[in-house]
Each structure stands twice: as C-alpha cells, then as structure tokens.
Design a protein around this motif. Structure first.
Motif, PDB file in Angstrom:
ATOM      1  N   GLU A   1      35.502 -19.786  -2.767  1.00 38.71           N
ATOM      2  CA  GLU A   1      35.112 -20.822  -3.509  1.00 38.71           C
ATOM      3  C   GLU A   1      33.517 -20.921  -3.769  1.00 38.71           C
ATOM      4  O   GLU A   1      33.116 -21.420  -4.619  1.00 38.71           O
ATOM      5  CB  GLU A   1      35.614 -22.107  -2.733  1.00 38.71           C
ATOM      6  CG  GLU A   1      36.797 -22.694  -2.911  1.00 38.71           C
ATOM      7  CD  GLU A   1      37.261 -22.877  -4.516  1.00 38.71           C
ATOM      8  OE1 GLU A   1      36.477 -23.266  -4.968  1.00 38.71           O
ATOM      9  OE2 GLU A   1      38.383 -22.354  -4.537  1.00 38.71           O
TER      10      GLU A   1
ATOM     11  N   ASN B   1      31.493 -20.710  -7.172  1.00 38.56           N
ATOM     12  CA  ASN B   1      30.233 -21.483  -7.644  1.00 38.56           C
ATOM     13  C   ASN B   1      28.961 -20.504  -7.897  1.00 38.56           C
ATOM     14  O   ASN B   1      28.218 -20.845  -8.628  1.00 38.56           O
ATOM     15  CB  ASN B   1      29.818 -22.257  -6.333  1.00 38.56           C
ATOM     16  CG  ASN B   1      30.694 -23.670  -6.177  1.00 38.56           C
ATOM     17  OD1 ASN B   1      31.457 -23.846  -7.215  1.00 38.56           O
ATOM     18  ND2 ASN B   1      30.488 -24.123  -5.173  1.00 38.56           N
TER      19      ASN B   1
ATOM     20  N   GLY C   1      34.476 -23.468 -11.856  1.00 36.92           N
ATOM     21  CA  GLY C   1      34.721 -24.874 -11.526  1.00 36.92           C
ATOM     22  C   GLY C   1      35.024 -25.945 -12.404  1.00 36.92           C
ATOM     23  O   GLY C   1      35.069 -25.775 -13.713  1.00 36.92           O
TER      24      GLY C   1
ATOM     25  N   GLY D   1      35.310 -27.749  -4.608  1.00 29.46           N
ATOM     26  CA  GLY D   1      34.963 -26.325  -3.941  1.00 29.46           C
ATOM     27  C   GLY D   1      33.864 -26.351  -2.902  1.00 29.46           C
ATOM     28  O   GLY D   1      34.181 -25.620  -1.757  1.00 29.46           O
TER      29      GLY D   1
HETATM   30 MG   LIG Z   1      33.122 -24.758  -7.406  1.00 31.42          MG
END
Ligand SMILES: [Mg+2]
Ligand SMILES: Nc1ncnc2c1ncn2[C@@H]1O[C@H](COP(=O)(O)OP(=O)(O)OP(=O)(O)O)[C@@H](O)[C@H]1O
Length: 698
Positions: free
Chosen positions: A58, A62, A141, A146
């Motif tokens: 996750e 990002n 995303g 996340g």
């Molecule tokens: Mg994310």
C-alpha cells in the motif's frame, strides 16, 4: 535520494528516542489532526492487512502515485516482529521503512490529503486526481485508506515527507506521528497528532519516508517469500519505477530488486489475452492484456497460485476459478493449476464505480463488470481445460509412476521381464486416468498399484495368446516363433497362478488370525463355499461344474423323500444356511461339514452325520448316472477341532467310517496349514519367493 538531509538518520533503534522526545511538544499546538473511529477502522478492513508485504504494498502504491521512480523498503526479513510470551505483547524494537523519491508532501498537503480518511483523490477539485502530478501515471489510489494499512501490523506510524515547490531552502518538510491507540477511539473526534522534530524544516530533495514501529506479533517471511509476495502485487509494466528491498536483519545483505515472478506453464496451454477482450452486453469491447495457462507443476507457494487480476498496475484480486460455482469440468485440475495475469484497466476507471471491495481482498464479482469477467473467465477456463487435457494426463501418469514406484516393484515381483513390462505398460495407461486429487493419498496409490500388479500377469497371458492367434491367421507362425510364444504364455500363466497362490496364502494367514470360537458354523460354510480351494488347493473356477449342480438337486430331493426333512447342499455361496458344502476335484466329491472352532464332535453330531453317511452311500449306489462324474467316489471332510463321542456303538461306528476313508476329520489349524503349505510349495517350486507370496508381511 534524500536521506542525507536529516540529522536523525533512521536506524533500527531510533523509534524509542523519538517517542521519548514527544512530551516536549505541546499536543494542543499540533497542526495535524486525524479523525477516525474504531468502527471505521473495522469497516475499512484494516485488520485484514496482516501481512507485512500487503502493508508495504500500500505504501509503495502511494509512492508510485507520487511519481516516485525508486522505492526502498527496509525491513527485517525472517523475523517475528514482536513477541507474545504469556499473552503480553512485547515490542522488540524493529522498524519497517518505506522511502520514496517522489514529489512528497508539504505540511499543508499532508493536512489536506494525507490526514483525510476515505476521500477519493480522483475527484479532488481543481486538479486531475486520476493522474499523477508530473508523470501523469494513472494513479493506483482511490479509497483514501491505504495509509492506514500499517495499523494491521503496527501501532505507530511516522510520516516524514518533503514536497511542494522547490525553494532556495529546498522542499518543505512535514513530520508527524500517528499512534493507533490515541487515534482510534470509540468516538470520531479529531485527535491532534504528535509533531516530529523535522517538521517545518527544509530538505534538499523531495520524497516521503513512512516508518513503522511498535509491532503486533506478526512475522516477516524470509527473503524469497517476501520478494515474491511483493512481486505479485504489481505488474511492473513501467520501466520508470522500481522497488528495492534492504534486509535490516542482516547488515551484510545486498539491496534486492523486486522483479516479476516467472511461472512455468504446461506447453500449449498459454492464452495471450490481448486477443481475448471482454465484450459488454451491448458489444462494447473492454480490452484485457496478460495471459492465462496451466502451471507445469503443483504450486510450491501461495504466490504462484491462481489468476491475479490487476488494474493500473496494482493487484485488485486473485481468483482460482473466476468465481465459478463448483462442479465445472476439470474443476480440481483448474483450481489447482490455473494461473494467470490479467490486466483490465476498466476495473478501475476514474469515472466508473469502484469495483474493488472495501477491504481490497477481491473485486466485486456481482457488479456488472464483475459478472462480465466471470462469464469471460468461464469460457477461458473451459478452453484451457480442453487444451491441457493431454498434457495433464501425461503429468498425472508420470506422477503416478513416480509415487507408486511401479517399475521397480513390477521388476521385483515378476521375475519375468515380459510380465514386468506389461505391468509398467498398464500402469502408464491406468495412471493417466488416476484421480489427480487422490495422488497425494498413499492408500489410493497403493490400491491402484495392487490392481495393476494383479492384472498384469493375466494381461501378459492374453497378449501372448493374442500374438499366437495372429501369427496363425497370418500363416506366418514358424515353429520357432510358436515355441517362443508358448514360452511367453507359460511364463505369464505361471505368474498368473503365482498371483492367485499368493493371494490365497494371504487369505489363509488372515483367516488363521481371525478364527475363534465366536464364529459360527454357517460363517465357515459360507467361507468354504466362497473359497473351495481351502478344501482342494487344485480347485479352480472351471472346476465348479454342472454335475455338481445335478448332484445337489438330486440328493436334496432324495433326502426329502427318504427322511421327509430338508437338507441344503451348497456349491457356491448361497443365502440359505447349508448343511454341507460340495467341492468336486478330479472325480472326487468332497462333502464338507464344518464345526465351529474349539467344538468337540459329539454323539449328537455323530448320530446326525451317520444318517447322511448312510444316505450318501445309498444315493451313490442307486443313482449311478447322476454320480457318474465322481468316478473316485465321495468323502466327507469334517472340520472339527476335537472328538467327544462317548456311546460305545457310536465310537465303533465312527472308527469304522473313518477307516473306510469316507470320513476325514481335520482340526481347523491343520486344515488351514495344509492349504497354505500347498500354495506355498507352488510358489517355492517356481522360485516365486517370499515377497510375492505376501506371507511375510511386516
Ligand atoms: Mg494509497
Ligand atoms: N508517499 C507519498 N507521497 C506523496 N503523497 C502521498 C504519499 N502517500 C500518501 N500520499 C497522499 O496521501 C493521500 C492518502 O493516501 P491513501 O493511501 O490513504 O489514499 P489513496 O492513495 O488516495 O487511496 P487508496 O486508499 O486507494 O490507496 C494520497 O492520495 C496522497 O495524496
């Protein structure tokens, strides 16, 4: 990258001092707040992030969205992150860190974007949230959750990021901590966050570093597993993005690059999905790329299982059957061997519905697109099942050959090469049809092997005869060839008999073990009727002939007319409880009377028997046509363990009948031992050995 800009360089032990510094900051002054209730955390499925790799993925996603080109994951590999001795969680000071060289965040951006839970970045006003800032990557995303994934494995998250516009001083730094126990409460009031020492400072380079400490008792797997787990989460389609892993548990470990997995496929089962788009009900084409196929071998690890579905380079689901209901053709094989990599961007369109489950464990199969994919997958599964039938059969066959060690066993069991070859041949044929899912069951494999080994001699015999017949019809049978075939036939025949003898010896051994006083006579009668060779080892199925039947009926009628009562003689196994069992061998009729084990043959028994002796004698005298086949006459085989005939007249008569040879009494054990010996002798004479006899089982 940016690590040189800071004075407090992260180390594995840095977590505690940072926390110790915390009280110096006044919490009320913190510009950073987070608003999230326990209920929300539960709903978001944060708990489902219980694998370090899933959490790290996750954070990597990002970084990707922030235009990072390189992400470095620092993680202690192959360790337990916290101990839970005696039920109390004890932190061991470990740190997991994900650092990127992306555009980072300013303190304002952190407040506006990072510290919002559940906000869809793609609908942010005034910017194209669906694309990354500079590189215009379609972002992974969407859900705005996340960043909370780490709470699945740890209790403290440190966020350090430098971003915004580059100024002469560099990039603005935001630095704060998120503590699970402080943030996640029953209400959802905003909670001020602890501010880090670098906050509002400047950095020469942009980028983000997320640092996890205070772990739950989770395990980080070994290097190979961890790399595999990360590898399957992304597609690596882009050349401008790479992930590296540094092992914090091993100072000498080199930086490891995460690369796509290589999954070997069965030949000719690979389907390239570019030519197989999904069609919407109104004919719209939904492009797909990637591949599907059958794995060559059973999976060695979870990451190689099933079909992984990706959108925007990130995994959105894994399936073994495209959510088919149970019971489709080739189900077991497909579920165990189907592998694939499906990329479908339309599963994650900016303007479309979010088709990924909130907990991100799978796609929503019941959504419109989910249904389309399900239907599309079903077709492909069918096709792969068809394509793989032959290679699968070969694989099952080879697997069976390997597990059963049948070649070796056939060679051992049958001294004769020919028979052994036939056995191997049979095993190859049968093996291909073995139930794939049962091959891990030793008993299944053993049973199948036994069937093959016992059929092999018969098959060899049939083949020899067949060849013989062929040569004759072709008129090509030379005497030499004929002799050769006869020799083969003989070997096969012998092996076949040996098989029978071996089985019989085994049965007798079992019998000797189970015979006890609790069994009654009718059970024994039934036994003899089913296995007449116990009485006469040379008995074969062919011996059970018509004359025995005629005798049985004629005598039963005769007895009834003479005595007015019923008598039942058994030839095969009959439902009625027989008085005697008949076995005929080489012109001699055996009339078998059985007493239960331990029984002493007494006056009552004898009086009854004497009537029969008389009846059989007279019947034979009066019905010479019916009994003509029993040219050696008849004899009563009495199986009884002892005698207790007391009356003088009976005693004399008993001795007399025995002396004529018309009555032979044998105790159980002698009876079985004799039968066994004959069969063993057969095996020994033909040097068929102890193993084949099966008489010496461990
Ligand atoms: Mg994310
Ligand atoms: N490494 C990073 N660099 C720059 N910005 C980041 C970084 N990580 C998070 N952000 C910012 O924080 C926001 C929230 O991240 P989060 O992962 O919670 O949500 P998301 O990525 O938008 O959606 P999803 O929950 O689907 O991942 C991101 O949209 C992004 O603006």
């Amino acid at each position: 990258m940016t690590t040189s800009r800071r004075s407090d360089e992260p180390t594995a032990s840095a977590a505690t001092p940072t926390r110790a510094r915390a009280p110096a900051k006044k919490p009320a002054a913190s510009p950073y707040h987070l608003r999230i209730s326990r209920l929300t955390v539960d709903k978001l499925g944060v708990k489902l992030y219980d694998k370090a790799s899933a959490v790290v993925a996750e954070l990597i996603a990002n970084s990707y969205d922030a235009d990072a080109k390189k992400v470095t994951v620092r993680v202690p590999l192959n360790v337990q992150l916290a101990s839970k001795a005696g039920g109390t969680l004890c932190d061991l000071g470990y740190v997991i860190e994900v650092e990127d060289d992306g555009h980072g965040m300013t303190p304002e951006e952190a407040i506006d974007f990072y510290l919002r839970v559940g906000a869809d970045r793609r609908t942010r006003v005034g910017q194209d949230g669906g694309r990354s800032r500079k590189l215009k990557r379609p972002v992974m995303g969407r859900k705005g959750i996340g960043k909370l994934a780490p709470f699945g494995i740890c209790r403290r998250i440190e966020v350090w990021s430098a971003g915004g516009r580059k100024t002469t001083a560099g990039y603005a730094v935001t630095h704060f901590f998120m503590d699970f126990d402080k943030i996640v409460r029953d209400d959802d009031d905003a909670v001020p966050l602890e501010v880090g020492s670098d906050d509002r400072g400047w950095s020469k380079t942009s980028g983000t570093r997320i640092r996890l400490t205070s772990f739950l008792a989770k395990r980080v797997p070994d290097k190979e597993t961890f790399l595999r787990q990360l590898a399957v989460r992304f597609t690596f389609a882009r050349p401008d993005f790479s992930i590296y892993v540094a092992d914090l548990a091993n100072a000498k470990a080199e930086l490891l690059k995460v690369d796509p997995l290589d999954i070997p496929l069965l030949p000719d089962t690979r389907i390239d999905l570019v030519s197989r788009p999904v069609f919407d009900d109104d004919g719209t084409m939904l492009p797909v790329s990637g591949w599907l196929g059958m794995a060559r071998e059973a999976y060695k690890n979870e990451e190689m299982m099933g079909v992984r579905i990706y959108a925007r380079g990130k995994i959105v689901g894994m399936t073994r059957d495209f959510n088919q209901p149970a019971g489709f053709t080739g189900e077991f094989a497909m579920r165990s061997y189907l592998v694939g990599h499906v990329e479908a961007e339309w599963l994650d369109l900016d303007e479309g519905d979010d088709l990924v489950r909130t907990d991100r464990q799978d796609i929503l199969w019941d959504s419109d697109y989910g249904q389309l994919m399900r239907r599309w997958g079903a077709e492909l599964i069918k096709e792969i099942a068809r394509r793989s039938r032959e290679p699968r059969r070969i694989r099952v066959r080879d697997e069976f050959m390997r597990k059963s060690r049948i070649e070796e066993r056939a060679r051992q069991r049958f001294g004769d090469k020919q028979v052994a070859l036939v056995a191997v041949d049979l095993a190859k044929k049968f093996g291909g049809f073995a139930a794939e899912d049962e091959l891990n069951d030793d008993i299944y494999v053993e049973d199948l092997s036994q069937i093959i080994l016992s059929v092999a001699p018969h098959q060899a015999l049939m083949e020899a005869f067949h060849e013989f017949a062929n040569q004759i019809t072709k008129g090509e049978a030379s005497l030499d060839q004929m002799l050769d075939i006869f020799k083969k036939a003989q070997i096969a025949e012998l092996a076949s008999y040996a098989q029978i003898a071996a089985q019989r010896v085994r049965v007798i051994n079992d019998l000797q073990e189970i015979i006890d006083r609790s069994m009654d006579e009718s059970q024994f009668q039934a036994l003899i009727a089913k296995a007449p060779w116990l009485i006469e080892p040379s008995w074969t199925v062919i011996t059970k002939n018509q004359s025995l039947k005629s005798f049985k009926h004629a005598f039963e009628r005769y007895w009834k007319s003479e005595h007015g009562t019923e008598v039942t003689l058994a030839i095969g196994h009959e439902d009625k409880r027989p008085d005697f069992t008949l076995v005929s061998i080489d012109g001699l009729l055996h009339i078998v009377e059985i007493k239960k084990a331990g029984h002493l043959f007494d006056d009552t028994d004898f009086n009854r028997l004497l009537n029969y002796v008389d009846a059989f004698t007279r019947f034979f005298d009066e019905n010479s046509r019916t009994v003509s086949e029993f040219y050696r006459g008849w004899q009563i085989d009495l199986i009884a363990d002892g005698e207790n005939v007391r009356q003088m007249s009976n005693k004399l008569a008993f001795e007399q009948v025995k002396s004529t040879g018309k009555l032979k009494r044998t105790p159980w054990n002698d009876f079985l031992t004799r039968a066994k010996k004959v069969h063993e002798q057969f095996l020994d004479i033909h040097e068929l050995g102890a193993e084949r006899r099966g008489g010496h089982r461990a």
